[in-house]
Design a protein around this motif. Structure first.
Motif, PDB file in Angstrom:
ATOM      1  N   THR A  49      17.101 -62.593   5.835  1.00 23.19           N
ATOM      2  CA  THR A  49      17.885 -62.759   4.615  1.00 23.19           C
ATOM      3  C   THR A  49      17.061 -63.360   3.475  1.00 23.19           C
ATOM      4  OG1 THR A  49      18.689 -64.890   5.377  1.00 23.19           O
ATOM      5  CG2 THR A  49      20.066 -62.990   5.853  1.00 23.19           C
ATOM      6  N   ASP A  50      15.813 -63.673   3.726  1.00 24.05           N
ATOM      7  CA  ASP A  50      14.945 -64.244   2.701  1.00 24.05           C
ATOM      8  C   ASP A  50      14.444 -63.119   1.783  1.00 24.05           C
ATOM      9  OD1 ASP A  50      13.168 -66.080   1.377  1.00 24.05           O
ATOM     10  OD2 ASP A  50      11.551 -65.199   2.572  1.00 24.05           O
ATOM     11  N   PRO A  51      14.696 -63.226   0.463  1.00 25.22           N
ATOM     12  CA  PRO A  51      14.307 -62.139  -0.448  1.00 25.22           C
ATOM     13  C   PRO A  51      12.824 -61.782  -0.388  1.00 25.22           C
ATOM     14  CG  PRO A  51      15.748 -63.693  -1.570  1.00 25.22           C
ATOM     15  CD  PRO A  51      15.414 -64.294  -0.229  1.00 25.22           C
ATOM     16  N   ALA A  52      11.955 -62.766  -0.243  1.00 24.76           N
ATOM     17  CA  ALA A  52      10.524 -62.464  -0.194  1.00 24.76           C
ATOM     18  C   ALA A  52      10.174 -61.679   1.067  1.00 24.76           C
ATOM     19  CB  ALA A  52       9.709 -63.755  -0.260  1.00 24.76           C
ATOM     20  N   SER A  53      10.785 -62.028   2.190  1.00 26.68           N
ATOM     21  CA  SER A  53      10.516 -61.317   3.436  1.00 26.68           C
ATOM     22  C   SER A  53      11.098 -59.924   3.425  1.00 26.68           C
ATOM     23  CB  SER A  53      11.109 -62.086   4.622  1.00 26.68           C
ATOM     24  OG  SER A  53      10.484 -63.327   4.757  1.00 26.68           O
ATOM     25  N   ARG A  54      12.214 -59.743   2.759  1.00 25.70           N
ATOM     26  CA  ARG A  54      12.886 -58.443   2.754  1.00 25.70           C
ATOM     27  C   ARG A  54      12.089 -57.364   2.041  1.00 25.70           C
ATOM     28  NH1 ARG A  54      18.505 -57.857   0.953  1.00 25.70           N
ATOM     29  NH2 ARG A  54      18.302 -55.993   2.215  1.00 25.70           N
ATOM     30  N   VAL A  55      11.191 -57.737   1.143  1.00 24.52           N
ATOM     31  CA  VAL A  55      10.396 -56.731   0.435  1.00 24.52           C
ATOM     32  C   VAL A  55       8.964 -56.642   0.958  1.00 24.52           C
ATOM     33  CG1 VAL A  55      11.804 -56.850  -1.656  1.00 24.52           C
ATOM     34  CG2 VAL A  55       9.813 -58.335  -1.438  1.00 24.52           C
ATOM     35  N   ALA A  56       8.622 -57.464   1.944  1.00 25.82           N
ATOM     36  CA  ALA A  56       7.275 -57.454   2.505  1.00 25.82           C
ATOM     37  C   ALA A  56       7.057 -56.191   3.343  1.00 25.82           C
ATOM     38  CB  ALA A  56       7.052 -58.696   3.363  1.00 25.82           C
ATOM     39  N   GLU A 124      21.163 -53.404  -0.115  1.00 30.98           N
ATOM     40  CA  GLU A 124      21.640 -53.454   1.267  1.00 30.98           C
ATOM     41  C   GLU A 124      20.484 -53.287   2.263  1.00 30.98           C
ATOM     42  OE1 GLU A 124      26.006 -51.545   1.085  1.00 30.98           O
ATOM     43  OE2 GLU A 124      24.409 -50.335   0.175  1.00 30.98           O
ATOM     44  N   VAL A 125      19.608 -52.347   1.995  1.00 30.50           N
ATOM     45  CA  VAL A 125      18.416 -52.093   2.817  1.00 30.50           C
ATOM     46  C   VAL A 125      17.270 -51.861   1.842  1.00 30.50           C
ATOM     47  CG1 VAL A 125      17.332 -50.604   4.533  1.00 30.50           C
ATOM     48  CG2 VAL A 125      19.787 -51.041   4.658  1.00 30.50           C
ATOM     49  N   THR A 126      16.319 -52.783   1.817  1.00 27.01           N
ATOM     50  CA  THR A 126      15.201 -52.646   0.879  1.00 27.01           C
ATOM     51  C   THR A 126      14.316 -51.472   1.293  1.00 27.01           C
ATOM     52  OG1 THR A 126      13.695 -54.108   2.087  1.00 27.01           O
ATOM     53  CG2 THR A 126      15.195 -55.150   0.473  1.00 27.01           C
ATOM     54  N   ASP A 127      13.462 -51.019   0.377  1.00 26.00           N
ATOM     55  CA  ASP A 127      12.536 -49.930   0.697  1.00 26.00           C
ATOM     56  C   ASP A 127      11.618 -50.306   1.852  1.00 26.00           C
ATOM     57  OD1 ASP A 127      13.589 -48.203  -1.224  1.00 26.00           O
ATOM     58  OD2 ASP A 127      12.138 -48.803  -2.754  1.00 26.00           O
ATOM     59  N   ALA A 128      11.147 -51.558   1.877  1.00 29.20           N
ATOM     60  CA  ALA A 128      10.266 -52.005   2.954  1.00 29.20           C
ATOM     61  C   ALA A 128      10.999 -51.999   4.295  1.00 29.20           C
ATOM     62  CB  ALA A 128       9.724 -53.403   2.654  1.00 29.20           C
ATOM     63  N   GLU A 129      12.256 -52.433   4.291  1.00 40.01           N
ATOM     64  CA  GLU A 129      13.045 -52.404   5.524  1.00 40.01           C
ATOM     65  C   GLU A 129      13.285 -50.969   5.978  1.00 40.01           C
ATOM     66  OE1 GLU A 129      15.613 -56.513   4.904  1.00 40.01           O
ATOM     67  OE2 GLU A 129      16.395 -54.643   4.083  1.00 40.01           O
ATOM     68  N   LEU A 130      13.598 -50.085   5.032  1.00 39.74           N
ATOM     69  CA  LEU A 130      13.838 -48.685   5.366  1.00 39.74           C
ATOM     70  C   LEU A 130      12.579 -48.019   5.912  1.00 39.74           C
ATOM     71  CD1 LEU A 130      15.648 -46.249   5.536  1.00 39.74           C
ATOM     72  CD2 LEU A 130      15.270 -45.861   3.089  1.00 39.74           C
TER      73      LEU A 130
END
Length: 143
Positions: A49-56, A124-130
């Motif tokens: 749920t950390d914004p920085a981690s979600r886009v890594a 909901e799902v960042t590009d990095a997560e996807l």
């Protein structure tokens, strides 16, 4: 017919309450105690749920799939149940689909929606997560 239904509903409501009028909870008279579910975030790690981690880049695809998609696409989920009717039980669990799921299909389904699945935004799902999820599903995870 309506009065009989009202009486039945009242009896069911009374049966669910203890002698003092409070809802019956736990113990042999009220059934088993309620199950305690751990929060998914704690199970998956705080950084989901950390914004920085979600886009890594380079995220754990299995973990992201379980966290972002699992509510529908793990065993018993609505997506899995709907896919069973469409593609058969052997292909319904995406993470166990023989040969995997093509990355382009995963990305298109997530961003544009597919069948009953609504499109998911980059919030909901960042590009990095996807990217991580698509890479994970493209591999063969069958036991």
């Amino acid at each position: 017919m309506k009065p009989a239904f009202t009486v039945l509903a009242a009896c069911m409501l009374l049966a669910a309450c203890s002698a003092d009028g409070e809802p019956a909870v736990g113990g042999p008279e009220g059934g088993p105690p309620p199950m305690e579910f751990r929060p998914m975030e704690a199970e998956q790690g705080a950084d989901v749920t950390d914004p920085a981690s979600r886009v890594a880049v380079g995220q754990d695809g299995e973990r992201m799939f379980n966290r972002r998609c699992g509510v529908c696409h793990l065993g018993g989920g609505m997506g899995t149940n709907l896919l069973t009717g469409r593609v058969g039980p052997e292909n319904a669990l995406l993470a166990q689909r023989p040969g995997g799921v093509p990355s382009a299909l995963t990305m298109a389904a997530v961003r544009n929606g597919l069948g009953a699945m609504p499109p998911l935004s980059r919030v909901e799902v960042t590009d990095a997560e996807l990217d991580a999820i698509a890479a994970y599903l493209s591999e063969d995870h069958a036991p």
